[in-house]
Design a protein around this motif. Sequence first.
Motif, PDB file in Angstrom:
ATOM      1  N   GLU A 150       4.054   0.821   2.104  1.00 29.46           N
ATOM      2  CA  GLU A 150       5.222   1.234   1.336  1.00 29.46           C
ATOM      3  C   GLU A 150       5.671   2.623   1.785  1.00 29.46           C
ATOM      4  O   GLU A 150       4.857   3.540   1.916  1.00 29.46           O
ATOM      5  CB  GLU A 150       4.827   1.247  -0.145  1.00 29.46           C
ATOM      6  CG  GLU A 150       5.955   1.280  -1.123  1.00 29.46           C
ATOM      7  CD  GLU A 150       5.432   1.057  -2.542  1.00 29.46           C
ATOM      8  OE1 GLU A 150       6.089   0.327  -3.288  1.00 29.46           O
ATOM      9  OE2 GLU A 150       4.397   1.631  -2.885  1.00 29.46           O
ATOM     10  N   GLN A 151       6.948   2.791   1.976  1.00 34.14           N
ATOM     11  CA  GLN A 151       7.464   4.076   2.436  1.00 34.14           C
ATOM     12  C   GLN A 151       7.750   5.045   1.286  1.00 34.14           C
ATOM     13  O   GLN A 151       7.412   6.216   1.344  1.00 34.14           O
ATOM     14  CB  GLN A 151       8.747   3.855   3.260  1.00 34.14           C
ATOM     15  CG  GLN A 151       8.528   2.997   4.489  1.00 34.14           C
ATOM     16  CD  GLN A 151       7.473   3.565   5.422  1.00 34.14           C
ATOM     17  OE1 GLN A 151       7.442   4.764   5.695  1.00 34.14           O
ATOM     18  NE2 GLN A 151       6.589   2.693   5.904  1.00 34.14           N
ATOM     19  N   GLN A 152       8.390   4.548   0.231  1.00 33.50           N
ATOM     20  CA  GLN A 152       8.729   5.406  -0.902  1.00 33.50           C
ATOM     21  C   GLN A 152       7.477   5.781  -1.683  1.00 33.50           C
ATOM     22  O   GLN A 152       7.170   6.934  -1.876  1.00 33.50           O
ATOM     23  CB  GLN A 152       9.750   4.702  -1.814  1.00 33.50           C
ATOM     24  CG  GLN A 152      11.085   4.428  -1.130  1.00 33.50           C
ATOM     25  CD  GLN A 152      11.809   5.693  -0.732  1.00 33.50           C
ATOM     26  OE1 GLN A 152      11.790   6.678  -1.454  1.00 33.50           O
ATOM     27  NE2 GLN A 152      12.435   5.667   0.433  1.00 33.50           N
ATOM     28  N   ARG A 164       0.955   7.476  -8.092  1.00 32.35           N
ATOM     29  CA  ARG A 164      -0.483   7.641  -7.814  1.00 32.35           C
ATOM     30  C   ARG A 164      -0.771   7.142  -6.398  1.00 32.35           C
ATOM     31  O   ARG A 164      -0.569   5.984  -6.092  1.00 32.35           O
ATOM     32  CB  ARG A 164      -1.324   6.869  -8.826  1.00 32.35           C
ATOM     33  CG  ARG A 164      -1.268   7.409 -10.238  1.00 32.35           C
ATOM     34  CD  ARG A 164      -2.285   6.673 -11.113  1.00 32.35           C
ATOM     35  NE  ARG A 164      -2.220   7.089 -12.497  1.00 32.35           N
ATOM     36  CZ  ARG A 164      -1.493   6.481 -13.443  1.00 32.35           C
ATOM     37  NH1 ARG A 164      -0.751   5.437 -13.114  1.00 32.35           N
ATOM     38  NH2 ARG A 164      -1.495   6.919 -14.680  1.00 32.35           N
ATOM     39  N   LYS A 165      -1.246   8.034  -5.566  1.00 27.04           N
ATOM     40  CA  LYS A 165      -1.581   7.683  -4.189  1.00 27.04           C
ATOM     41  C   LYS A 165      -2.975   8.221  -3.877  1.00 27.04           C
ATOM     42  O   LYS A 165      -3.317   9.317  -4.310  1.00 27.04           O
ATOM     43  CB  LYS A 165      -0.574   8.307  -3.217  1.00 27.04           C
ATOM     44  CG  LYS A 165       0.866   7.863  -3.410  1.00 27.04           C
ATOM     45  CD  LYS A 165       1.757   8.573  -2.396  1.00 27.04           C
ATOM     46  CE  LYS A 165       3.217   8.184  -2.599  1.00 27.04           C
ATOM     47  NZ  LYS A 165       4.094   8.849  -1.612  1.00 27.04           N
ATOM     48  N   PRO A 166      -3.772   7.470  -3.135  1.00 29.54           N
ATOM     49  CA  PRO A 166      -3.468   6.159  -2.576  1.00 29.54           C
ATOM     50  C   PRO A 166      -3.591   5.060  -3.625  1.00 29.54           C
ATOM     51  O   PRO A 166      -4.391   5.168  -4.553  1.00 29.54           O
ATOM     52  CB  PRO A 166      -4.525   6.000  -1.495  1.00 29.54           C
ATOM     53  CG  PRO A 166      -5.697   6.779  -2.017  1.00 29.54           C
ATOM     54  CD  PRO A 166      -5.105   7.944  -2.737  1.00 29.54           C
ATOM     55  N   SER A 167      -2.797   4.020  -3.486  1.00 35.80           N
ATOM     56  CA  SER A 167      -2.874   2.879  -4.391  1.00 35.80           C
ATOM     57  C   SER A 167      -2.242   1.675  -3.700  1.00 35.80           C
ATOM     58  O   SER A 167      -1.582   1.816  -2.665  1.00 35.80           O
ATOM     59  CB  SER A 167      -2.168   3.171  -5.716  1.00 35.80           C
ATOM     60  OG  SER A 167      -0.778   3.374  -5.516  1.00 35.80           O
ATOM     61  N   PHE A 168      -2.440   0.503  -4.290  1.00 38.84           N
ATOM     62  CA  PHE A 168      -1.803  -0.695  -3.746  1.00 38.84           C
ATOM     63  C   PHE A 168      -1.590  -1.704  -4.862  1.00 38.84           C
ATOM     64  O   PHE A 168      -2.313  -1.722  -5.859  1.00 38.84           O
ATOM     65  CB  PHE A 168      -2.645  -1.317  -2.622  1.00 38.84           C
ATOM     66  CG  PHE A 168      -3.969  -1.883  -3.074  1.00 38.84           C
ATOM     67  CD1 PHE A 168      -4.106  -3.232  -3.390  1.00 38.84           C
ATOM     68  CD2 PHE A 168      -5.079  -1.061  -3.165  1.00 38.84           C
ATOM     69  CE1 PHE A 168      -5.326  -3.742  -3.805  1.00 38.84           C
ATOM     70  CE2 PHE A 168      -6.312  -1.567  -3.573  1.00 38.84           C
ATOM     71  CZ  PHE A 168      -6.433  -2.907  -3.893  1.00 38.84           C
ATOM     72  N   VAL A 208       0.828  -1.199   0.000  1.00 36.75           N
ATOM     73  CA  VAL A 208       0.000   0.000   0.000  1.00 36.75           C
ATOM     74  C   VAL A 208       0.866   1.253   0.000  1.00 36.75           C
ATOM     75  O   VAL A 208       1.821   1.371   0.779  1.00 36.75           O
ATOM     76  CB  VAL A 208      -0.921   0.030   1.235  1.00 36.75           C
ATOM     77  CG1 VAL A 208      -1.909   1.188   1.134  1.00 36.75           C
ATOM     78  CG2 VAL A 208      -1.661  -1.291   1.397  1.00 36.75           C
ATOM     79  N   SER A 209       0.519   2.182  -0.893  1.00 35.43           N
ATOM     80  CA  SER A 209       1.177   3.487  -0.956  1.00 35.43           C
ATOM     81  C   SER A 209       0.133   4.547  -0.614  1.00 35.43           C
ATOM     82  O   SER A 209      -0.814   4.755  -1.369  1.00 35.43           O
ATOM     83  CB  SER A 209       1.753   3.713  -2.358  1.00 35.43           C
ATOM     84  OG  SER A 209       2.408   4.959  -2.435  1.00 35.43           O
ATOM     85  N   GLN A 210       0.298   5.215   0.526  1.00 38.82           N
ATOM     86  CA  GLN A 210      -0.727   6.130   1.017  1.00 38.82           C
ATOM     87  C   GLN A 210      -0.370   7.595   0.776  1.00 38.82           C
ATOM     88  O   GLN A 210       0.803   7.939   0.596  1.00 38.82           O
ATOM     89  CB  GLN A 210      -0.926   5.925   2.521  1.00 38.82           C
ATOM     90  CG  GLN A 210      -1.392   4.528   2.903  1.00 38.82           C
ATOM     91  CD  GLN A 210      -1.741   4.461   4.364  1.00 38.82           C
ATOM     92  OE1 GLN A 210      -2.780   4.950   4.798  1.00 38.82           O
ATOM     93  NE2 GLN A 210      -0.861   3.854   5.152  1.00 38.82           N
TER      94      GLN A 210
END
Length: 210
Positions: free
Chosen positions: A55-57, A61-65, A25-27
């Motif tokens: 995910e830290q980096q 496109r956020k949010p995404s997973f 997950v990228s928030q």
Amino acid sequence: MLNTSLRSQLQTYLRNIRRPVELIVSQDGGQKSPEMLTMLNEIASLTDLVTVIEEQQGEERKPSFSIGQAGAKPGIRFAATPTGPEFSSLVLAILQVGGHPVIADRMTIERIRTLERDYYFETFISLSCGSCVDVVQALNMMTVINSRIHNITIDGGLFQSEVSARDISVVPTIYMNGELFGEGRSSFEELGARLHDIEMSMRAALRAAS
């Protein structure tokens, strides 16, 4: 987010997973990120074979997973919280990445398996769009069949500036390698035939040039 009945059904489906799956997950700081993370954590709580990783980096496109095999580069990404009709696309993607077989036309599967070029799809959808489901599931199945294919499903309601910039007025709208590929409903067989024809044309052009 998931009611008791849905959790029970989902737990039954998730028993078909055969290998570990990671949901990465990228928030961002918006209100949709906690909603996305909550849904994915609820799904992961139903089986030991699904893990949620924050995910830290991060993705652009956020949010995404992403959905991928543990330790492997994922081919499926959702820039969306797939509710409504698209919830089935999320569940099917987890199952298929987790080793549940892709059940589809055998000729199309073999055509997809033999593709040798890289294909990056961006599929713009609406979460209320019934015809988007077939396209999302078809492209996600292709990523499971051939690791050179990648698909990101994008909720146009979340990424309105991108929809405006590309003048998207129909869902689903598909881009392949940055170019418009198609609009509206398409089946797995139709999309597979188009990809096969594109690859055959490229191979023929390369032979002619050499």
